[in-house]
Motif scaffolding. Structure first.
Motif, PDB file in Angstrom:
ATOM      1  N   ARG A  23       0.921  -1.133   0.080  1.00 50.02           N
ATOM      2  CA  ARG A  23      -0.004   0.007  -0.117  1.00 50.02           C
ATOM      3  C   ARG A  23       0.854   1.192   0.133  1.00 50.02           C
ATOM      4  O   ARG A  23       0.462   2.057  -0.699  1.00 50.02           O
ATOM      5  CB  ARG A  23      -0.828  -0.098   1.252  1.00 50.02           C
ATOM      6  N   THR A  24       1.983   1.200   0.746  1.00 47.60           N
ATOM      7  CA  THR A  24       2.994   2.307   0.738  1.00 47.60           C
ATOM      8  C   THR A  24       3.548   2.451  -0.770  1.00 47.60           C
ATOM      9  O   THR A  24       3.565   3.513  -1.353  1.00 47.60           O
ATOM     10  CB  THR A  24       3.920   2.067   1.878  1.00 47.60           C
ATOM     11  N   THR A  27       1.013   3.997  -3.160  1.00 52.36           N
ATOM     12  CA  THR A  27       0.571   5.352  -2.770  1.00 52.36           C
ATOM     13  C   THR A  27       1.866   6.462  -3.202  1.00 52.36           C
ATOM     14  O   THR A  27       1.370   7.356  -3.786  1.00 52.36           O
ATOM     15  CB  THR A  27       0.473   5.515  -1.286  1.00 52.36           C
ATOM     16  N   GLU A  30       1.611   6.560  -6.996  1.00 54.71           N
ATOM     17  CA  GLU A  30       0.429   7.368  -7.505  1.00 54.71           C
ATOM     18  C   GLU A  30       0.411   8.744  -7.173  1.00 54.71           C
ATOM     19  O   GLU A  30       0.050   9.550  -7.879  1.00 54.71           O
ATOM     20  CB  GLU A  30      -0.818   6.932  -7.040  1.00 54.71           C
ATOM     21  N   SER A  31       1.206   8.972  -6.147  1.00 51.90           N
ATOM     22  CA  SER A  31       1.051  10.449  -5.618  1.00 51.90           C
ATOM     23  C   SER A  31       2.563  11.079  -6.080  1.00 51.90           C
ATOM     24  O   SER A  31       2.768  12.575  -6.235  1.00 51.90           O
ATOM     25  CB  SER A  31       1.308  10.577  -4.219  1.00 51.90           C
ATOM     26  N   ALA A  37       2.783  11.133  -0.009  1.00 52.35           N
ATOM     27  CA  ALA A  37       2.155   9.702   0.340  1.00 52.35           C
ATOM     28  C   ALA A  37       2.198   9.688   1.736  1.00 52.35           C
ATOM     29  O   ALA A  37       1.506   9.035   2.569  1.00 52.35           O
ATOM     30  CB  ALA A  37       3.238   8.722  -0.270  1.00 52.35           C
ATOM     31  N   GLN A  40      -0.852  11.157   3.122  1.00 52.10           N
ATOM     32  CA  GLN A  40      -2.057  10.364   2.872  1.00 52.10           C
ATOM     33  C   GLN A  40      -1.960   9.191   3.937  1.00 52.10           C
ATOM     34  O   GLN A  40      -3.122   8.750   4.126  1.00 52.10           O
ATOM     35  CB  GLN A  40      -1.855   9.954   1.503  1.00 52.10           C
ATOM     36  N   LEU A  41      -1.029   8.731   4.332  1.00 46.73           N
ATOM     37  CA  LEU A  41      -0.842   7.675   5.159  1.00 46.73           C
ATOM     38  C   LEU A  41      -0.439   7.652   6.556  1.00 46.73           C
ATOM     39  O   LEU A  41      -0.579   6.814   7.307  1.00 46.73           O
ATOM     40  CB  LEU A  41       0.223   6.677   4.503  1.00 46.73           C
TER      41      LEU A  41
END
Length: 302
Positions: A23-24, A27, A30-31, A37, A40-41
């Motif tokens: 997931r990291t 993210t 995509e960012s 990131a 967001q996390l």
């Protein structure tokens, strides 16, 4: 003398990719930034950097090219991004299967003929696996008729063509495409005058776009054949009785795109998912599957 490891033991020794690390990675990819990131996390950039370092060591590959203010994927990183997205999605589906409340009930789903073959099999298959207790009633028809069924409560959501927007309906565009002229690859219908065309009945967005284009260009035409289904219109083209306007993505041999100078340019159209706000949990779940689907045919050769 030691024996070489068997295939089974080699497979068992392969490391497992941690979903949190994946997931990291996704993210960040995509960012385009460790800092964005991290925001967001809700982690620190250094913590994310350590995760990616361990992931790169595990795979023996460099995944990101670090630049001054952003990062970009290496070729190996692009490959992993595809796997990472699929693994995270599969993980979410598996968890949902066991932890999410069981959905029951009925969903009325309207769809136009041109989209049925492109999107329906995949959507229904995935939805049935996730929510087997939900009954889905599918209605195929013109957009104008599907709107009426939404108003009457016969449908919960519908995939329609056109740009019509109403305050009482929630609308999300899932596909946009331009129409092109289509005929038989060895046909002569395009040379005939009046120009023979095959169209759907009244209420079809493609029909409206086609006739407006012909009228605006003062082209002499006649409706030689009409059918509400794409397969019926294809039959008229295969018989070289007429030409029509189709999305480029629907063209496959022996049909071909026509580039005759006498044919006027055609406009584009949209496919949108519409439904009433405050819909049931079952219809909301089906809507999510529809929005994730790819409506572009895989047989496109144009």
């Amino acid at each position: 003398m030691s024996q070489p490891p068997t295939n089974a033991s080699s497979r068992a020794a392969l490391p497992l990719l941690d979903s949190e690390v994946l997931r990291t990675f996704v993210t960040i990819a995509e960012s385009g930034s460790f800092t964005r990131a991290a925001q967001q996390l809700f982690r620190t950039p250094s913590a994310l950097s350590m995760q990616i370092k361990r992931l790169e060591e595990t795979l023996g590959q460099t995944l990101f090219v670090r630049e001054a203010r952003h990062v970009r994927l290496t070729a190996e990183g692009e490959v992993l991004l595809g796997y990472g997205r699929r693994l995270l999605k599969l993980n979410a589906e598996a968890v949902t299967q066991f932890l999410a409340p069981t959905l029951e009930g009925r969903v009325g789903f309207g769809i136009t003929d041109d989209v049925v073959g492109r999107i329906l099999p995949n959507v229904l298959s995935r939805f049935a696996r996730s929510h087997p207790a939900v009954q889905v009633d599918v209605v195929v028809g013109h957009s104008i008729d599907l709107f009426a069924k939404l108003d009457d409560g016969e449908l919960d959501l519908a995939l329609v063509m056109g740009s019509e927007s109403r305050q009482d309906l929630h609308r999300e565009v899932i596909h946009s495409e331009t129409l092109v002229w289509v005929g038989h690859e060895d046909g002569i219908a395009v040379e005939q005058r009046p120009l023979p065309v095959t169209l759907a009945q009244h209420g079809c967005e493609w029909r409206r776009i086609t006739l407006n284009a012909l009228d605006d260009a003062s082209v002499d035409y006649r409706i030689a054949y009409s059918c509400d289904y794409c397969s019926g219109q294809e039959a008229a083209i295969l018989a070289d009785l007429a030409i029509t306007a189709f999305p480029k993505s629907l063209i496959r041999p022996p049909l071909k795109r026509l580039t005759n100078d006498a044919l006027p340019p055609l406009g584009g159209y949209q496919v949108a998912l519409v439904n009433h706000p405050g819909r049931s949990n079952a219809s909301a779940a089906l809507a999510e599957h529809v929005l994730e689907a790819d409506p572009t045919p895989q047989f496109s050769t144009a």
